[in-house]
Scaffold this motif. Sequence first.
Motif, PDB file in Angstrom:
ATOM      1  N   TRP A  66       5.417  -0.539  -6.949  1.00 44.78           N
ATOM      2  CA  TRP A  66       5.485  -1.898  -6.414  1.00 44.78           C
ATOM      3  C   TRP A  66       6.104  -2.805  -7.461  1.00 44.78           C
ATOM      4  O   TRP A  66       5.569  -2.990  -8.541  1.00 44.78           O
ATOM      5  N   GLN A  67       7.254  -3.373  -7.135  1.00 41.77           N
ATOM      6  CA  GLN A  67       7.998  -4.164  -8.109  1.00 41.77           C
ATOM      7  C   GLN A  67       8.796  -5.220  -7.387  1.00 41.77           C
ATOM      8  O   GLN A  67       9.451  -4.946  -6.372  1.00 41.77           O
ATOM      9  N   ASP A  68       8.719  -6.457  -7.877  1.00 41.90           N
ATOM     10  CA  ASP A  68       9.437  -7.582  -7.280  1.00 41.90           C
ATOM     11  C   ASP A  68       9.113  -7.722  -5.789  1.00 41.90           C
ATOM     12  O   ASP A  68      10.000  -7.912  -4.950  1.00 41.90           O
ATOM     13  N   SER A  69       7.818  -7.563  -5.441  1.00 46.59           N
ATOM     14  CA  SER A  69       7.323  -7.728  -4.067  1.00 46.59           C
ATOM     15  C   SER A  69       7.923  -6.733  -3.089  1.00 46.59           C
ATOM     16  O   SER A  69       8.091  -7.043  -1.898  1.00 46.59           O
ATOM     17  N   GLN A  70       8.251  -5.536  -3.555  1.00 47.61           N
ATOM     18  CA  GLN A  70       8.769  -4.509  -2.668  1.00 47.61           C
ATOM     19  C   GLN A  70       8.681  -3.142  -3.328  1.00 47.61           C
ATOM     20  O   GLN A  70       8.426  -3.026  -4.523  1.00 47.61           O
ATOM     21  N   ARG A  71       8.867  -2.123  -2.505  1.00 50.08           N
ATOM     22  CA  ARG A  71       8.938  -0.747  -2.989  1.00 50.08           C
ATOM     23  C   ARG A  71      10.290  -0.153  -2.596  1.00 50.08           C
ATOM     24  O   ARG A  71      10.708  -0.256  -1.439  1.00 50.08           O
ATOM     25  N   GLN A  72      10.956   0.465  -3.562  1.00 52.42           N
ATOM     26  CA  GLN A  72      12.208   1.161  -3.312  1.00 52.42           C
ATOM     27  C   GLN A  72      11.887   2.617  -2.955  1.00 52.42           C
ATOM     28  O   GLN A  72      11.124   3.284  -3.657  1.00 52.42           O
ATOM     29  N   VAL A  73      12.462   3.089  -1.856  1.00 51.58           N
ATOM     30  CA  VAL A  73      12.202   4.454  -1.381  1.00 51.58           C
ATOM     31  C   VAL A  73      13.512   5.235  -1.390  1.00 51.58           C
ATOM     32  O   VAL A  73      14.511   4.819  -0.789  1.00 51.58           O
ATOM     33  N   LEU A  74      13.493   6.368  -2.074  1.00 50.65           N
ATOM     34  CA  LEU A  74      14.644   7.275  -2.100  1.00 50.65           C
ATOM     35  C   LEU A  74      14.413   8.372  -1.069  1.00 50.65           C
ATOM     36  O   LEU A  74      13.432   9.124  -1.159  1.00 50.65           O
ATOM     37  N   THR A  75      15.292   8.457  -0.085  1.00 52.75           N
ATOM     38  CA  THR A  75      15.197   9.480   0.956  1.00 52.75           C
ATOM     39  C   THR A  75      16.205  10.579   0.672  1.00 52.75           C
ATOM     40  O   THR A  75      17.405  10.316   0.530  1.00 52.75           O
ATOM     41  N   ALA A 109      10.073  10.628   9.713  1.00 47.46           N
ATOM     42  CA  ALA A 109      10.825  11.631   8.950  1.00 47.46           C
ATOM     43  C   ALA A 109      11.640  12.541   9.870  1.00 47.46           C
ATOM     44  O   ALA A 109      11.179  12.937  10.945  1.00 47.46           O
ATOM     45  N   GLN A 110      12.846  12.864   9.430  1.00 44.68           N
ATOM     46  CA  GLN A 110      13.714  13.808  10.110  1.00 44.68           C
ATOM     47  C   GLN A 110      13.606  15.178   9.435  1.00 44.68           C
ATOM     48  O   GLN A 110      13.090  15.284   8.323  1.00 44.68           O
ATOM     49  N   PRO A 111      14.085  16.236  10.089  1.00 48.01           N
ATOM     50  CA  PRO A 111      14.037  17.566   9.458  1.00 48.01           C
ATOM     51  C   PRO A 111      14.759  17.579   8.113  1.00 48.01           C
ATOM     52  O   PRO A 111      15.783  16.925   7.934  1.00 48.01           O
ATOM     53  N   ARG A 112      14.184  18.303   7.181  1.00 45.28           N
ATOM     54  CA  ARG A 112      14.740  18.531   5.845  1.00 45.28           C
ATOM     55  C   ARG A 112      14.778  17.247   4.997  1.00 45.28           C
ATOM     56  O   ARG A 112      15.555  17.135   4.069  1.00 45.28           O
ATOM     57  N   SER A 129       0.830  -1.205   0.000  1.00 42.16           N
ATOM     58  CA  SER A 129       0.000   0.000   0.000  1.00 42.16           C
ATOM     59  C   SER A 129       0.864   1.254   0.000  1.00 42.16           C
ATOM     60  O   SER A 129       1.681   1.466   0.907  1.00 42.16           O
ATOM     61  N   TYR A 130       0.676   2.077  -1.028  1.00 46.29           N
ATOM     62  CA  TYR A 130       1.437   3.325  -1.108  1.00 46.29           C
ATOM     63  C   TYR A 130       1.062   4.266   0.038  1.00 46.29           C
ATOM     64  O   TYR A 130       1.928   4.890   0.661  1.00 46.29           O
ATOM     65  N   LYS A 131      -0.234   4.374   0.335  1.00 44.02           N
ATOM     66  CA  LYS A 131      -0.683   5.293   1.385  1.00 44.02           C
ATOM     67  C   LYS A 131      -0.153   4.876   2.755  1.00 44.02           C
ATOM     68  O   LYS A 131       0.270   5.712   3.548  1.00 44.02           O
ATOM     69  N   ALA A 132      -0.191   3.571   3.036  1.00 39.76           N
ATOM     70  CA  ALA A 132       0.299   3.100   4.335  1.00 39.76           C
ATOM     71  C   ALA A 132       1.795   3.367   4.484  1.00 39.76           C
ATOM     72  O   ALA A 132       2.260   3.804   5.544  1.00 39.76           O
ATOM     73  N   LEU A 133       2.553   3.118   3.414  1.00 40.87           N
ATOM     74  CA  LEU A 133       3.990   3.375   3.474  1.00 40.87           C
ATOM     75  C   LEU A 133       4.272   4.859   3.621  1.00 40.87           C
ATOM     76  O   LEU A 133       5.186   5.266   4.345  1.00 40.87           O
ATOM     77  N   ARG A 134       3.465   5.690   2.962  1.00 45.72           N
ATOM     78  CA  ARG A 134       3.636   7.143   3.068  1.00 45.72           C
ATOM     79  C   ARG A 134       3.440   7.610   4.515  1.00 45.72           C
ATOM     80  O   ARG A 134       4.205   8.448   5.020  1.00 45.72           O
ATOM     81  N   LYS A 135       2.436   7.051   5.206  1.00 41.21           N
ATOM     82  CA  LYS A 135       2.194   7.434   6.595  1.00 41.21           C
ATOM     83  C   LYS A 135       3.351   7.021   7.496  1.00 41.21           C
ATOM     84  O   LYS A 135       3.770   7.769   8.379  1.00 41.21           O
ATOM     85  N   ILE A 136       3.873   5.811   7.269  1.00 41.51           N
ATOM     86  CA  ILE A 136       4.999   5.338   8.079  1.00 41.51           C
ATOM     87  C   ILE A 136       6.218   6.223   7.891  1.00 41.51           C
ATOM     88  O   ILE A 136       6.904   6.591   8.858  1.00 41.51           O
ATOM     89  N   LEU A 137       6.498   6.608   6.652  1.00 43.58           N
ATOM     90  CA  LEU A 137       7.668   7.443   6.385  1.00 43.58           C
ATOM     91  C   LEU A 137       7.514   8.826   6.995  1.00 43.58           C
ATOM     92  O   LEU A 137       8.486   9.412   7.492  1.00 43.58           O
ATOM     93  N   LYS A 138       6.289   9.367   6.981  1.00 37.96           N
ATOM     94  CA  LYS A 138       6.074  10.679   7.590  1.00 37.96           C
ATOM     95  C   LYS A 138       6.294  10.647   9.090  1.00 37.96           C
ATOM     96  O   LYS A 138       6.804  11.598   9.682  1.00 37.96           O
ATOM     97  N   GLN A 139       5.932   9.535   9.720  1.00 38.47           N
ATOM     98  CA  GLN A 139       6.107   9.431  11.170  1.00 38.47           C
ATOM     99  C   GLN A 139       7.577   9.370  11.571  1.00 38.47           C
ATOM    100  O   GLN A 139       7.966   9.865  12.625  1.00 38.47           O
TER     101      GLN A 139
END
Length: 372
Positions: free
Chosen positions: A94-103, A83-86, A71-81
């Motif tokens: 969703w690809q190969d049973s996972q999502r790659q996240v660039l921070t 998240a560090q400043p800046r 779930s994109y929305k669920a992952l977005r909420k987790i990352l916001k919680q």
Amino acid sequence: MPETTTTAKASSSTQRLKSGLAQLVWRVNERLEWFKGSAEQPETAPKRRCACVVLARGLYQENWQSFNIRSYKALRKILKQKAQPRQLFYIGPWQDSQRQVLTITLSEQAQPLLLKAWLVFPESLVVSAAVSPGLYEVNSSQQSYFLFKTEQRWQTLLRSKLVNDATKAKLALGCSEQTAAQPLSQGQVSALCARGVAQVGSLYWQQALQQPQSGQQRQLPWQQLGVSLAVVAALYLALSSGYLLLKQTWVTQRLAEVTPQVSELLTAQNQFQQATSSLDELQRSFVDDERINNFWRMVAALPDDSVSLTYMTLTDSKLVIGGTAIDALQLLKDLHALPQVEKAEFASPVRDNRGVQQFRIDVVLKAGGATS
């Protein structure tokens, strides 16, 4: 001549579309200088909030993470919680049973730039979308870096005292030693940024959208932003459709030109296959009569009273015989003495069985041996 004219028209249309798209994208380098589109000279920063800005690689640090959250929305909420400043997050598909996240972690001097544009992209993200897989060396007077792209993902590495050339960068990025590093100038990077913004797709546009902070304008100019995005999408769609149409026309023309040649080639190939088949049949009709005669002469020379054959196999010039004999060694000597035999030897040890000897002998017949 028609092909040359078509190519010229396509090139002219492509240049106009690229030029229009470039006017919507700004790039800010490490000195906080603003470059509009593919311009190589800095310009005055826009007074109003612009549609899109691309931040140079030296203005942020990047980090990759993998999550098995569909779930994109669920992952977005987790990352916001967490998240560090800046920090900014760019969640991949969703690809190969996972999502790659660039921070992305912005430098202090880059933080105010979030208020200067509605869409904010890191340079490495849009450049990787515009280039083909390979290793690239982006040259800059402030902060050069290496970009390595594969079919599945990409990553960058800043030039430092430890990694100061392409050879060390290949080792650090896991790149093949045979891969050549392609240099990219700042002018080329600016042009790639304009192209890459159109190619990253709507998923990243949604994440690049910057919401106004407290004390700032509370309502987004949806109409102006919508028009800008629509123009970007329309230009990209028109560019892609025009290219595909011209490519299809060129392929059709080429196909019409080569069809007669292909037909002649298929006819010749069919004739060749028929001739080859006939030759194979002719070869199979020829038999080495002398070798067959030698085989039967050798069989006829075996003594009936002291030798009993249980099996024989003949493959090309090699004959394998097996059976029982009163004296297997004498039988081997007799076979050696035959003029049609080139070589004879035991294929396995001789075994005694109730007064007789079981043997297995390999015999090599002569192709044109003498007759007896």
